[in-house]
Design an enzyme around this catalytic site. Structure first.
Site, PDB file in Angstrom:
ATOM      1  N   GLU A 640       0.828  -1.201   0.000  1.00 41.47           N
ATOM      2  CA  GLU A 640       0.000   0.000   0.000  1.00 41.47           C
ATOM      3  C   GLU A 640       0.867   1.258   0.000  1.00 41.47           C
ATOM      4  OE1 GLU A 640      -4.141  -1.017   2.122  1.00 41.47           O
ATOM      5  OE2 GLU A 640      -2.417  -1.434   3.392  1.00 41.47           O
ATOM      6  N   GLU A 660      -3.544  -9.338   3.621  1.00 43.63           N
ATOM      7  CA  GLU A 660      -4.368  -9.106   4.806  1.00 43.63           C
ATOM      8  C   GLU A 660      -5.409 -10.197   5.052  1.00 43.63           C
ATOM      9  OE1 GLU A 660      -2.718  -5.038   3.882  1.00 43.63           O
ATOM     10  OE2 GLU A 660      -3.375  -6.804   2.751  1.00 43.63           O
TER      11      GLU A 660
END
Length: 787
Positions: A640, A660
Site C-alpha cells: 500500500e 491481509e
C-alpha cells in the site's frame, strides 16, 4: 385448552443456580456446571419425569459467556468448545440442534421468542435455553496453586452465531476509549439529565431513588450476588467501596459482573407437554413479543431516549392485546439507570410504580450475569405468574448500547402463537433521519453529551460527543493533563457549551478554546529532526532518502514509526530545497511487511496518522515525487505504501502482495482502491482475495514497477531514477504532478485536456520556464532554481 393447536409453544420449566464465594456449599463450579444445575432445576420444575424430558429435548440454545463475547477474549481457566452440548451431556440429552447465541443482554428473551416460533412452525418440539457465568469463581481461583481446568472438548454440531457486534464497537469508539459499558451509558444518562434540566445533585438523587427498591428486592433473593439493601443516598454517595466509575455513575449503580449464576428455561409444544405429562398449572404462554434494534451510536437523533426499546415493549403489548396497565409484574433490564429511565420516559411509566420494575433485584444488586441476566428474570416471572393465574407479566431485555431490545409478554392464560410486525417496525426505525458524522473534527463545536472516566489511580479522561458548526457529529477525548477542560465537564452543565476540536491520527481532541489547544498541543513544525527512533534520514543535495529502520520486524510499522514517517514527509513537502524523496527499508529482506501484527496482537494502542500508513496512503496531495525503492517484501501495508508513491524501483528479490485476508484483516490503507486502478482489475481482485504474492517480473508486466534492478541494488536504482528527474525543472515536475492529479477523475479525454489549471498558469510565468527556454537557446545545461 383442548382446542389449542398441538404445536402451540408453552414454557413449562424454569430453573436457577448460584453460589457465592466464602459461603456454605460453595463448590467453585464452572459456567457449564452452573448452567447444568439450572437446567436440572428447570426439568424438575415441570413436575414430570426428568429423564423422559431430557430424552425428548431436540434443541439446546446457550447464551455466550463474557469470556467468549469479544474479539480476542480469553478464558483463563479454560472453557468448553461446545457449551450447549456440554450442558446437554450432563443432562443425558442428545439434541439434534445446538445453538450458541450472539452477544447481548437481549439474548435470553430473543431465544425464548425464537424457539417458541420454531416450535409453532413445526421445526422443533422440545427446546432448552440456558446461560451462566462463573466470573467471580474464575477470578477467585485463578491464582490458586491447584486451580481447576474448565476446558472441555465436545463432539457434535454447533450453530455458533458469532459475536454479533456489528455497529457496537467501531474503530471510532475504540480510538476514543468508548468501549466499556459505563462510559457508553453515561453519555445517555448525562444527555437525559440535561434534557430534564436537572442539577447533578438532583439527578444523582433520582438514580438512588430508582435503584433503592431494586436493592431491597435483591436482599431477599437467594440467588443474588449482592444481597444487601441500600438506601437511595448510600447508592449515590461516593465512598471507598462506592468509588466513582464515570460521571454520573458510582460503583453501586452499575451492573455487577462478578457473579456465579446460571438460569434455564424449557419451552415445548402443547403436544409434547401433554405427552410428557406436564401438569397444566405449570404452563405459561408467550402472548406477545418484539425484537427491535436502535440506530448505531452516532446515528441517533436523541441520546437521552431509547425509541426502539420503547417501541419493542409497546409492540409486544400490542401483539398480546393488552395495555401496560394490564401488566401485573415486570422486569425492565437495569444494567444502568438510563436503561430503566428511558423505558419509563417513553412508556409513561412512573419510576416508583407500585408493581415494581424488577423481579430479581436488578443487575447492580442481583447481578449482571453476563449476557444471561434476563433468563433469570424470565424464571422469576414464570414462578410469579403461576402464583397469579391469568395475570400478565412483562420482560424487557436490553443488549449493546441501548441497541438491541427484546420484549416478551407472558401469562398462564392459554393462547396460540402470535406473530409480530418486527420487520415492518424495524424498517421504520432504520429510515429515520440521522445526523451526519465525521471521523476528523476540526474547529469550533458544541458539546452534545459527555462523560468523565475515573481511574483507580485518580486519573481522569473526558469523552465527548459534539457537533461542529456545520452540524456534523463527532467523537472526541480531552487532552492529557487538560484540567481546564476536565473541570468544565465536571461542574455545572457542559452540554451546549462551545469548545474547540482538533483532529489527530490518534483521534479527535477537544478543549476550551483554540488558544488552549495551541498551548497544550502546539503545531508541529514541518522540519526534519536530527534523528528518529524508527527511521533513518539522509539528505543528499535535493534528494531526501528515507529508510524504515526496523529490520528485526521486516520494517513493519506501528503507530510510533508511522508518526515519524508522517513528520518526515510533512517536512519533505514543505522544504523547497528538497525535490525528490526515496523511501526504502533497512536490510535486504523487506521494504516493509506492512502493519506490525505483533504490536497489534499485544493489545497496545492502534492508530495511524491522518495522512495514513507511513504518512502517505491517505495524504490528499503528494506535490513532489516520491520513489519507492523496494528491496524484498512489499506485503500488506508495504504494498500500500508503494502504491501511494509515484514511482517504484524494485530489485530482483522483490515480492508484492496484499496478504491481509490471510490474517483476518483487509487492505484498508488504500490497497483495495489503488491496486485495481494500477493493474488489471481481475488480477488485482485475485491478489486481494487470495493474498497471493506477486514476483517482480509479474509486477513489472502489469506496470506496477517502473524499473527492475539487481538484488540488493534497489536504492541505487532509485537514486539513478531520482537523478534523471533532477535533470528536469522541479517547477515543471510539480506542475505536471498537480495537473495529473487534477484531471485523474475526469473521464472525458478532451475535457481533461482542456481542464483549466492554475498550475499551468503559474508555470508559464516561473523563472524555471524562462531559464529552460533560455538554456535551450544558448545550448547549455539549465540551472534550475525551483521558482
Amino acid at each position: 385448552m383442548t382446542d389449542l393447536d398441538a404445536r402451540t409453544p408453552v414454557l413449562v420449566g424454569v430453573g436457577q443456580s448460584s453460589e457465592r464465594i466464602g459461603e456454605p456449599g460453595y463448590r467453585g463450579l464452572s459456567a457449564v456446571e452452573l448452567a447444568a444445575a439450572a437446567a436440572r432445576e428447570a426439568l424438575a420444575d415441570t413436575g414430570a419425569e426428568t429423564a423422559a424430558i431430557a430424552d425428548a429435548i431436540d434443541t439446546v440454545a446457550g447464551i455466550r459467556q463474557f469470556e467468549i463475547s469479544t474479539p480476542g477474549a480469553f478464558a483463563p481457566l479454560g472453557r468448553s468448545d461446545n457449551y450447549p452440548r456440554s450442558v446437554a451431556n450432563r443432562l443425558g440429552a442428545s439434541p439434534a440442534r445446538a445453538i450458541l447465541e450472539v452477544v447481548g443482554g437481549q439474548g435470553p428473551q430473543h431465544l425464548v421468542t425464537e424457539l417458541a416460533a420454531t416450535i409453532a412452525g413445526g421445526g422443533a418440539e422440545v427446546a432448552l435455553a440456558f446461560g451462566s457465568e462463573a466470573i467471580s469463581t474464575v477470578a477467585h481461583l485463578l491464582g490458586a496453586e491447584d486451580k481447576p481446568d474448565f476446558t472441555e472438548h465436545v463432539e457434535g454440531s454447533l450453530e455458533d452465531r458469532g459475536l454479533g457486534l456489528r455497529g457496537l464497537a467501531t474503530r471510532q469508539q475504540v480510538l476514543h476509549e468508548l468501549i466499556d459499558p459505563p462510559t457508553q451509558y453515561s453519555l445517555f444518562e448525562n444527555a437525559r439529565r440535561a434534557r430534564l434540566g436537572l442539577s447533578r445533585v438532583d439527578y444523582a438523587a433520582a438514580m438512588g431513588e430508582l435503584f433503592a427498591p431494586f436493592s431491597k428486592i435483591a436482599a431477599t433473593n437467594p440467588h443474588s450476588a449482592a444481597p444487601v439493601e441500600r438506601t437511595a443516598a448510600e447508592l449515590v454517595t461516593p465512598s471507598e467501596s462506592n468509588r466513582p466509575i464515570t460521571d454520573p455513575y458510582p460503583r453501586y449503580v452499575v451492573a455487577r459482573e462478578k457473579v456465579n449464576q446460571g438460569a434455564a428455561v424449557l419451552v415445548m409444544s402443547v403436544a409434547a407437554a401433554r405427552r410428557l405429562g406436564i401438569p397444566r398449572e405449570k404452563w405459561v404462554f408467550l402472548h406477545g413479543h418484539a425484537d427491535l434494534r436502535e440506530r448505531d451510536l452516532l446515528r441517533r437523533a436523541d441520546f437521552s431516549a431509547a425509541p426502539a426499546a420503547v417501541l419493542a415493549v409497546r409492540h409486544a403489548l400490542e401483539v398480546a392485546g393488552i395495555d401496560l396497565d394490564d401488566v401485573a409484574a415486570m422486569d425492565l433490564y437495569s444494567c444502568f439507570p438510563i436503561a430503566v429511565f428511558a423505558l419509563c420516559d417513553g412508556l409513561g411509566l412512573a419510576t416508583d410504580d407500585a408493581r415494581g420494575l424488577t423481579l430479581t433485584g436488578g443487575l447492580p444488586f442481583f447481578g449482571g450475569a453476563g449476557n444471561n441476566y434476563s433468563m433469570h428474570a424470565i424464571a422469576e416471572l414464570v414462578q410469579r405468574l403461576r402464583e397469579q393465574p391469568g395475570a400478565y407479566g412483562l420482560i424487557g431485555a436490553n443488549g449493546g448500547l441501548l441497541s438491541k431490545y427484546s420484549a416478551g409478554v407472558y401469562s398462564t392464560t392459554p393462547t396460540e402463537w402470535r406473530t409480530s410486525r418486527d420487520a415492518e417496525l424495524q424498517a421504520g426505525i432504520d429510515a429515520g433521519a440521522a445526523p451526519e458524522d465525521v471521523m476528523h473534527a476540526d474547529g469550533w463545536a458544541t458539546i452534545e453529551t459527555y462523560t468523565v472516566k475515573y481511574g483507580r489511580d485518580g486519573s481522569r479522561t473526558g469523552v465527548v460527543i459534539g457537533r461542529l458548526e456545520s452540524g456534523e457529529r463527532f467523537l472526541a477525548n480531552t487532552l492529557r493533563g487538560d484540567d481546564e477542560m476536565l473541570d468544565l465537564l465536571g461542574t455545572g452543565e457542559p452540554i451546549g457549551t462551545r469548545v474547540f476540536a482538533r483532529s489527530f491520527g490518534f483521534g479527535n481532541r477537544v478543549t476550551t478554546s483554540e488558544a488552549r489547544m495551541a498551548e497544550l498541543f502546539p503545531p508541529r513544525p514541518a522540519v526534519l529532526r536530527e534523528s528518529y527512533e524508527h527511521v533513518l534520514v539522509r539528505r543528499d543535495g535535493h534528494v531526501l532518502e528515507v529508510t524504515i529502520n526496523r529490520p528485526q520486524a521486516r520494517n513493519s510499522l506501528h503507530p510510533e514509526a508511522n508518526t515519524e514517517l508522517d513528520e518526515i514527509f510533512d517536512a519533505y513537502f514543505a522544504d523547497d530545497e528538497l525535490w525528490v524523496a526515496i523511501l526504502t527499508g533497512a536490510g535486504e529482506k523487506a521494504f516493509s511487511a506492512g502493519n506490525d501484527l505483533a504490536h497489534t496482537a499485544s493489545g497496545k494502542s492502534l492508530w495511524m496518522p491522518k495522512n495514513g500508513f507511513a504518512g502517505l496512503t491517505s495524504r490528499r496531495e503528494l506535490p513532489k515525487p516520491v520513489i519507492a525503492a523496494v528491496n524484498g517484501y512489499a506485503l500488506g501495508g508495504g504494498l500500500e505504501i508503494a502504491l501511494a508513491c509515484h514511482l517504484v524501483v524494485a530489485d530482483a528479490t522483490a515480492q508484492f502482495g496484499l496478504t491481509e485476508v490471510r490474517v483476518g484483516l483487509a487492505a484498508a490503507a488504500g490497497g483495495l482502491v489503488r491496486l485495481p486502478r494500477a493493474i488489471p482489475k481481475a488480477v488485482a481482485t485475485e491478489l486481494i482475495l487470495t493474498g497471493r504474492r506477486m514476483g517482480v517480473d509479474e509486477a513489472r508486466s502489469y506496470g506496477l514497477v517502473n524499473r527492475v534492478v539487481g538484488a540488493g541494488t534497489a536504492l541505487e536504482g532509485a537514486r539513478a531514477l531520482a537523478a534523471e528527474i533532477l535533470e528536469g525543472s522541479p517547477t515543471s515536475v510539480r506542475a505536471s504532478l498537480r495537473m495529473m492529479a487534477e484531471t485523474e477523475g475526469i473521464a472525458d479525454t478532451i475535457e481533461a485536456v482542456n481542464h483549466p489549471s492554475a498550475a499551468l498558469d503559474d508555470l508559464l510565468v516561473s523563472e524555471d520556464t524562462i531559464e529552460g527556454v533560455t538554456a535551450f537557446a544558448q545550448k547549455r545545461p539549465p540551472r534550475w532554481r525551483n521558482r
